[in-house]
Scaffold this motif. Structure first.
Motif, PDB file in Angstrom:
ATOM      1  N   THR A 143     -48.995  13.215 -32.219  1.00 23.98           N
ATOM      2  CA  THR A 143     -48.887  12.654 -30.778  1.00 23.98           C
ATOM      3  C   THR A 143     -47.735  11.903 -30.466  1.00 23.98           C
ATOM      4  N   GLN A 144     -47.221  11.505 -31.743  1.00 26.46           N
ATOM      5  CA  GLN A 144     -45.888  10.934 -31.305  1.00 26.46           C
ATOM      6  C   GLN A 144     -44.809  11.560 -30.630  1.00 26.46           C
ATOM      7  N   GLU A 145     -44.736  13.030 -30.754  1.00 24.50           N
ATOM      8  CA  GLU A 145     -43.772  13.834 -30.380  1.00 24.50           C
ATOM      9  C   GLU A 145     -43.837  13.856 -28.541  1.00 24.50           C
ATOM     10  N   TYR A 169     -57.470  12.211 -36.059  1.00 30.08           N
ATOM     11  CA  TYR A 169     -57.294  10.807 -36.538  1.00 30.08           C
ATOM     12  C   TYR A 169     -57.485  10.263 -37.680  1.00 30.08           C
ATOM     13  N   ASN A 170     -56.735  11.035 -38.573  1.00 33.70           N
ATOM     14  CA  ASN A 170     -57.042  10.269 -39.885  1.00 33.70           C
ATOM     15  C   ASN A 170     -56.166   9.065 -40.415  1.00 33.70           C
ATOM     16  N   ASN A 171     -55.077   8.491 -39.546  1.00 31.40           N
ATOM     17  CA  ASN A 171     -54.583   7.378 -39.600  1.00 31.40           C
ATOM     18  C   ASN A 171     -53.524   7.319 -40.949  1.00 31.40           C
ATOM     19  N   LEU A 172     -53.334   8.579 -41.314  1.00 34.72           N
ATOM     20  CA  LEU A 172     -52.017   8.508 -42.148  1.00 34.72           C
ATOM     21  C   LEU A 172     -51.009   9.872 -41.833  1.00 34.72           C
ATOM     22  N   GLN A 173     -49.968   9.560 -41.844  1.00 37.24           N
ATOM     23  CA  GLN A 173     -49.025  10.681 -41.650  1.00 37.24           C
ATOM     24  C   GLN A 173     -48.036  10.647 -42.888  1.00 37.24           C
ATOM     25  N   GLY A 174     -47.010  11.229 -42.931  1.00 37.52           N
ATOM     26  CA  GLY A 174     -46.242  11.506 -44.057  1.00 37.52           C
ATOM     27  C   GLY A 174     -45.677  10.408 -44.761  1.00 37.52           C
ATOM     28  N   TYR A 175     -45.442   9.314 -43.876  1.00 32.96           N
ATOM     29  CA  TYR A 175     -44.542   8.360 -44.369  1.00 32.96           C
ATOM     30  C   TYR A 175     -45.399   6.877 -44.204  1.00 32.96           C
ATOM     31  N   ASN A 179     -49.380   3.760 -36.835  1.00 26.82           N
ATOM     32  CA  ASN A 179     -49.080   2.592 -35.823  1.00 26.82           C
ATOM     33  C   ASN A 179     -48.120   1.461 -36.601  1.00 26.82           C
ATOM     34  N   GLU A 180     -47.752   1.775 -37.833  1.00 30.25           N
ATOM     35  CA  GLU A 180     -46.608   1.326 -38.628  1.00 30.25           C
ATOM     36  C   GLU A 180     -45.473   1.778 -38.216  1.00 30.25           C
ATOM     37  N   LEU A 181     -45.257   2.962 -37.983  1.00 27.17           N
ATOM     38  CA  LEU A 181     -44.099   3.894 -37.443  1.00 27.17           C
ATOM     39  C   LEU A 181     -43.817   4.045 -36.016  1.00 27.17           C
ATOM     40  N   CYS A 182     -44.851   4.212 -35.315  1.00 25.43           N
ATOM     41  CA  CYS A 182     -44.685   4.071 -33.709  1.00 25.43           C
ATOM     42  C   CYS A 182     -45.956   3.943 -33.216  1.00 25.43           C
ATOM     43  N   SER A 183     -45.942   2.933 -32.702  1.00 31.44           N
ATOM     44  CA  SER A 183     -47.160   2.347 -31.867  1.00 31.44           C
ATOM     45  C   SER A 183     -47.631   3.163 -30.684  1.00 31.44           C
ATOM     46  N   PHE A 184     -48.844   3.814 -31.022  1.00 31.50           N
ATOM     47  CA  PHE A 184     -49.418   4.580 -30.115  1.00 31.50           C
ATOM     48  C   PHE A 184     -50.848   4.414 -29.657  1.00 31.50           C
ATOM     49  N   THR A 185     -51.314   3.335 -30.168  1.00 28.29           N
ATOM     50  CA  THR A 185     -52.706   3.100 -29.346  1.00 28.29           C
ATOM     51  C   THR A 185     -52.738   2.227 -28.584  1.00 28.29           C
ATOM     52  N   PRO A 186     -53.909   2.160 -27.746  1.00 27.35           N
ATOM     53  CA  PRO A 186     -55.151   2.674 -27.973  1.00 27.35           C
ATOM     54  C   PRO A 186     -55.019   4.281 -27.355  1.00 27.35           C
ATOM     55  N   LEU A 187     -55.387   5.262 -28.190  1.00 28.11           N
ATOM     56  CA  LEU A 187     -55.255   6.489 -27.986  1.00 28.11           C
ATOM     57  C   LEU A 187     -56.179   7.326 -27.087  1.00 28.11           C
ATOM     58  N   LYS A 188     -57.366   7.029 -27.021  1.00 26.61           N
ATOM     59  CA  LYS A 188     -58.451   7.244 -26.141  1.00 26.61           C
ATOM     60  C   LYS A 188     -57.969   7.015 -24.431  1.00 26.61           C
ATOM     61  N   GLU A 189     -57.555   5.658 -24.358  1.00 33.78           N
ATOM     62  CA  GLU A 189     -57.201   5.148 -23.272  1.00 33.78           C
ATOM     63  C   GLU A 189     -55.939   6.117 -22.415  1.00 33.78           C
ATOM     64  N   LYS A 190     -55.107   6.070 -23.511  1.00 31.56           N
ATOM     65  CA  LYS A 190     -53.637   6.836 -22.845  1.00 31.56           C
ATOM     66  C   LYS A 190     -54.324   8.251 -22.372  1.00 31.56           C
TER      67      LYS A 190
END
Length: 261
Positions: A143-145, A169-175, A179-190
């Motif tokens: 969803t950072q795309e 939403y497993n809260n882990l990506q490749g690196y 949220n450590e890589l790209c702040s994107f929360t709160p997701l539901k509200e977005k």
């Protein structure tokens, strides 16, 4: 729901088997969405009339093992094809190819693409007024795309209430943590702010998933935020970043199968 639990365990065993056989990555990513795919294929999707079927797209295509395993469990994909997963001369690639097998609807791999291809299909079905629905699973890191949010802006304008996106939403990506890589929360509200009917649910609760996927969206496209655990079902893989890339050894496989009986 006990039947769905048995099916999802079988799907997970196949995922572990595939990862072990090819010594390839992404087992944690595939395990996290196994319950979502189980509910879709065995409770929600209309597949009886194949020519008028609902469409499922796995946009996070690096988790292809989860789709192959679910398709095989449902009888759509010939189980013999699994032996060729991610192998030379095999039929099933590590990322999805729509020409590889029945039930693989699109070719995917570049994150953010499957979501918008699904929107295009949903728009065509809406114009045809044929009642067909489209369901797409994306990763939380996906969803950072930017392309995701372009589509998210457009779908409500087109009235695509026949479209559902499910965020794994497993809260882990490749690196790391998203949220450590790209702040994107709160997701539901977005998603709500973009005009979607947004719901948050336990992504491993089969009953809750089924209810959320049938909930009336009041004419809006649906965004289901499914809180999941990477590596779900195998305790030593759960919520561990290394299982985005780690390979499954003989020992890992034996331990995982003990837990998944």
């Amino acid at each position: 729901m006990s039947e769905l639990k048995n099916i999802s365990n079988a799907v997970r065993r196949t995922i572990v088997e595939l990862a072990h056989g090819c010594k390839g990555p992404h087992v944690g990513s595939a395990l996290s969405c196994a319950d979502i795919l189980t509910v879709l294929y065995f409770d929600v999707l209309r597949l009886q009339d194949w020519e008028r079927r609902d469409i499922f797209i796995l946009s996070k295509a690096h988790a292809a093992m989860s789709l192959y395993a679910t398709l095989a469990e449902s009888g759509i994909l010939d189980r013999a094809l699994l032996q060729g997963y991610c192998r030379n001369e095999g039929d099933l690639p590590a990322h999805l190819d729509r020409f590889s097998a029945k039930g693989v609807e699109i070719s995917a791999g570049s994150l953010g693409h499957g979501f918008n291809m699904g929107l295009g299909l949903a728009y065509a079905f809406k114009k045809q007024d044929n009642g067909r629905k489209v369901f797409v699973v994306v990763g939380d890191g996906e969803t950072q795309e930017g392309s995701i949010w372009e589509g998210a802006l457009f779908a409500p304008t087109l009235g695509l209430d026949n479209f559902t996106v499910i965020v794994d939403y497993n809260n882990l990506q490749g690196y790391g943590r998203p949220n450590e890589l790209c702040s994107f929360t709160p997701l539901k509200e977005k998603w709500q702010a973009f005009g979607w009917h947004a719901i948050e649910v336990d992504g491993h609760d089969h009953a809750a998933l089924g209810r959320a996927l049938r909930e009336d969206t009041q004419g809006k496209p649906r965004a289901l935020i499914a809180r999941t655990t990477k590596g779900k079902g195998v305790s030593f893989m759960e919520d561990q970043l290394i299982w985005h890339y780690y390979i499954v050894t003989d020992e890992h496989k034996a331990r995982a199968f003990e837990e998944l009986q």
